[in-house]
Design a protein around this motif. Structure first.
Motif, mmCIF file in Angstrom:
data_model
loop_
_atom_site.group_PDB
_atom_site.id
_atom_site.type_symbol
_atom_site.label_atom_id
_atom_site.label_comp_id
_atom_site.label_asym_id
_atom_site.label_seq_id
_atom_site.Cartn_x
_atom_site.Cartn_y
_atom_site.Cartn_z
ATOM 1 N N GLY A 79 0.798 -1.213 0.000
ATOM 2 C CA GLY A 79 0.000 0.000 0.000
ATOM 3 C C GLY A 79 0.832 1.264 0.000
ATOM 4 O O GLY A 79 2.018 1.249 -0.339
ATOM 5 N N GLY A 164 -3.191 3.912 2.473
ATOM 6 C CA GLY A 164 -4.062 3.289 1.492
ATOM 7 C C GLY A 164 -3.585 1.907 1.094
ATOM 8 O O GLY A 164 -2.479 1.490 1.442
ATOM 9 N N VAL A 167 -1.235 1.193 -5.220
ATOM 10 C CA VAL A 167 -1.113 2.188 -6.277
ATOM 11 C C VAL A 167 -1.209 1.452 -7.619
ATOM 12 O O VAL A 167 -0.518 0.460 -7.836
ATOM 13 N N VAL A 168 -2.072 1.928 -8.503
ATOM 14 C CA VAL A 168 -2.257 1.310 -9.820
ATOM 15 C C VAL A 168 -1.937 2.347 -10.892
ATOM 16 O O VAL A 168 -2.586 3.392 -10.969
ATOM 17 N N PRO A 172 -2.995 6.450 -6.731
ATOM 18 C CA PRO A 172 -3.254 5.826 -5.419
ATOM 19 C C PRO A 172 -4.683 5.315 -5.313
ATOM 20 O O PRO A 172 -5.643 6.026 -5.635
ATOM 21 N N MET A 173 -4.821 4.075 -4.894
ATOM 22 C CA MET A 173 -6.154 3.515 -4.669
ATOM 23 C C MET A 173 -6.804 4.193 -3.463
ATOM 24 O O MET A 173 -6.127 4.665 -2.549
ATOM 25 N N LYS A 174 -8.113 4.241 -3.489
ATOM 26 C CA LYS A 174 -8.878 4.949 -2.458
ATOM 27 C C LYS A 174 -8.640 4.326 -1.084
ATOM 28 O O LYS A 174 -8.597 3.110 -0.931
ATOM 29 N N HIS A 175 -8.470 5.186 -0.092
ATOM 30 C CA HIS A 175 -8.297 4.707 1.282
ATOM 31 C C HIS A 175 -9.646 4.410 1.914
ATOM 32 O O HIS A 175 -10.697 4.753 1.380
#
Length: 236
Positions: A79, A164, A167-168, A172-175
């Motif tokens: 994350g 979070g 990361v894609v 950053p992917m949503k927390h």
């Protein structure tokens, strides 16, 4: 045996009160939090109130800069963690963010200008940043190191921190939006405020006498509880 039963509740109450008095004198010392790979020493440190995170920092009023080491465990092993300054508000929207994550097996730090909750864009921040780097410690925590420029003569700033799951493609992917995530913001005091007592003239002899009396009363109260506890132990 009956006497022991009669005094047991009082004994427990006195023990709790004495424990409270002793515990109050042993506040947590943030300086015991050690950084595993810090490149410098920091003059201040604080245990942040959510997300098991800490902030070490040094404020340099000469050049209006703030050096930080922010540490937190990511939401998942791959994350991300982030620490930000919000120059205009107290929440996430508008925050200028330092975000760290693993990329091809190495830790990196990227900067994101979060203009709104739906717009997280990697890019230059509204103030200068330098000496950015990141690492992980033996417990899996990630640490962000860096320096940021702050407003001249600033005494405090609004800080935001977050973790979070991943990361894609650099995004950053949503927390999570649990209570600890929503509570991860607050003021960072850069300059220690002088209390009224510190800024007032030296106390008069009468004031000093009153102060000493208060101290003696506190000492007498503590001594009373300890003496009472010893007396009960003798009776039992």
């Amino acid at each position: 045996m009956k006497m022991g039963s009669r005094f047991m509740p009082s004994l427990l109450l006195l023990f709790c009160l004495c424990t409270t008095l002793i515990s109050a004198t042993h506040a947590a010392d943030c300086s015991s939090l050690k950084l595993t790979g810090g490149r410098k020493q920091y003059s201040n440190c604080t245990e942040l109130p959510s997300l098991n995170s800490t902030l070490h920092f040094t404020y340099n009023a000469t050049n209006s800069s703030l050096s930080i080491a922010f540490s937190a465990p990511p939401a998942k092993p791959d994350g991300w963690i982030a620490w930000a300054v919000n120059p205009t508000a107290t929440g996430m929207a508008g925050s200028q963010t330092l975000l760290a994550f693993k990329s091809n097996g190495s830790m990196v730090v990227k900067t994101y200008n979060i203009s709104s909750y739906s717009s997280i864009v990697e890019g230059k921040l509204s103030f200068d940043v330098w000496d950015l780097e990141a690492e992980t410690d033996k417990d899996g925590k990630m640490i962000i190191y860096g320096s940021v420029k702050v407003a001249t003569s600033a005494e405090k700033l609004n800080q935001v921190w977050q973790v979070g799951p991943g990361v894609v493609d650099g995004f950053p992917m949503k927390h999570e939006f649990e209570k600890p995530n929503l509570a991860s913001l607050g003021e960072l005091q850069l300059v220690e405020k002088l209390s009224p007592a510190a800024s007032s003239p030296s106390p008069s002899p009468q004031s000093a006498e009153n102060s000493n009396s208060g101290y003696l009363v506190s000492e007498i109260n503590a001594g009373f509880w300890i003496s009472a506890l010893i007396s009960l132990l003798i009776l039992l």
